[in-house]
Design a protein around this motif. Structure first.
Motif, mmCIF file in Angstrom:
data_model
loop_
_atom_site.group_PDB
_atom_site.id
_atom_site.type_symbol
_atom_site.label_atom_id
_atom_site.label_comp_id
_atom_site.label_asym_id
_atom_site.label_seq_id
_atom_site.Cartn_x
_atom_site.Cartn_y
_atom_site.Cartn_z
ATOM 1 N N VAL A 19 0.843 -1.196 0.000
ATOM 2 C CA VAL A 19 0.000 0.000 0.000
ATOM 3 C C VAL A 19 0.878 1.244 0.000
ATOM 4 N N LEU A 20 1.887 1.256 0.874
ATOM 5 C CA LEU A 20 2.752 2.431 0.994
ATOM 6 C C LEU A 20 3.540 2.736 -0.268
ATOM 7 N N ASN A 21 3.724 1.741 -1.112
ATOM 8 C CA ASN A 21 4.512 1.937 -2.331
ATOM 9 C C ASN A 21 3.645 2.179 -3.568
ATOM 10 N N PHE A 49 8.481 7.668 -5.853
ATOM 11 C CA PHE A 49 9.931 7.674 -5.961
ATOM 12 C C PHE A 49 10.436 6.339 -6.467
ATOM 13 N N SER A 50 11.637 6.346 -7.025
ATOM 14 C CA SER A 50 12.289 5.126 -7.486
ATOM 15 C C SER A 50 13.500 4.886 -6.599
ATOM 16 N N PRO A 51 13.658 3.732 -5.998
ATOM 17 C CA PRO A 51 12.895 2.516 -6.295
ATOM 18 C C PRO A 51 11.611 2.375 -5.491
ATOM 19 N N HIS A 64 -4.286 21.296 5.202
ATOM 20 C CA HIS A 64 -3.675 20.256 4.374
ATOM 21 C C HIS A 64 -3.518 18.921 5.104
ATOM 22 N N LEU A 65 -3.296 17.875 4.298
ATOM 23 C CA LEU A 65 -2.855 16.567 4.773
ATOM 24 C C LEU A 65 -1.608 16.247 3.956
ATOM 25 N N ALA A 66 -0.573 15.721 4.613
ATOM 26 C CA ALA A 66 0.661 15.365 3.903
ATOM 27 C C ALA A 66 1.139 13.995 4.361
ATOM 28 N N VAL A 67 1.842 13.303 3.457
ATOM 29 C CA VAL A 67 2.357 11.967 3.767
ATOM 30 C C VAL A 67 3.699 11.751 3.080
ATOM 31 N N HIS A 68 4.551 10.997 3.746
ATOM 32 C CA HIS A 68 5.810 10.516 3.181
ATOM 33 C C HIS A 68 5.919 9.063 3.624
ATOM 34 N N THR A 69 6.129 8.143 2.669
ATOM 35 C CA THR A 69 6.159 6.721 3.015
ATOM 36 C C THR A 69 7.543 6.111 2.773
ATOM 37 N N TRP A 70 7.866 5.146 3.603
ATOM 38 C CA TRP A 70 9.062 4.325 3.487
ATOM 39 C C TRP A 70 8.585 2.873 3.503
ATOM 40 N N PRO A 71 8.186 2.339 2.341
ATOM 41 C CA PRO A 71 7.659 0.972 2.289
ATOM 42 C C PRO A 71 8.631 -0.071 2.835
#
Length: 124
Positions: A19-21, A49-51, A64-71
Motif C-alpha cells: 500500500v505504501l509503495n 519515488f524510485s525505487p 492540508h494533509l501530507a504523507v511521506h512513506t518508506w515501504p
C-alpha cells in the motif's frame, strides 16, 4: 485560549508495504481521509519515488494533509492540519492508520495560531 487550527503529527508503523509503495492507493487514501473528516479538497499532488516510496499533499480549504512513506520499513509520516471547528483531524488520521493496515502508531496534536484573549498580554 482559542486556536486557529489543530495539527496532528503521526508516526505510523507496521504498515502494508505494498500500500505504501502504491502512489494511486496512497493518494486515494489521503483524499478519502480528508473527505471523511468533512474537509473540502482543493488540490492534490503525489509523487512516486524510485525505487520506492510515495510523498504527497492534499490541500484542503481548511489547510492540508501530507504523507511521506518508506515501504521498506513499513513506515509512514503523516501530518493533518485543519483550521476551524468543522473538520476533526483525528477522523482523517484514524482513517489513514486503518487504510495503511498499521500495526501501531503514535500521534501528537499541536494547537496552531493560539490566540491570546484581549485582556491578556502575550509573553515575549
Amino acid at each position: 485560549m482559542n486556536a486557529l487550527g489543530r495539527h496532528i503529527l503521526a508516526e505510523i508503523h507496521g504498515c502494508d508495504s505494498d500500500v505504501l509503495n502504491d502512489r494511486v492507493a496512497v493518494e486515494e487514501i489521503m483524499v478519502n481521509a480528508a473527505l471523511k473528516a468533512g474537509a473540502e479538497v482543493r488540490e492534490v499532488a503525489f509523487h512516486k519515488f524510485s525505487p520506492q516510496g510515495v510523498s504527497g499533499v492534499v490541500v484542503i480549504s481548511e489547510s492540508h494533509l501530507a504523507v511521506h512513506t518508506w515501504p521498506e520499513y513499513g513506515y509512514a509520516a503523516v501530518d493533518v492540519f485543519t483550521c476551524g471547528d468543522s473538520v476533526n483531524p483525528w477522523d482523517a488520521c484514524n482513517y489513514i492508520v486503518e487504510q495503511f493496515r498499521a500495526q501501531n502508531f503514535t500521534a501528537s496534536e499541536t494547537l496552531r495560531g493560539v490566540l491570546v484573549e484581549a485582556n491578556q498580554k502575550a509573553a515575549v
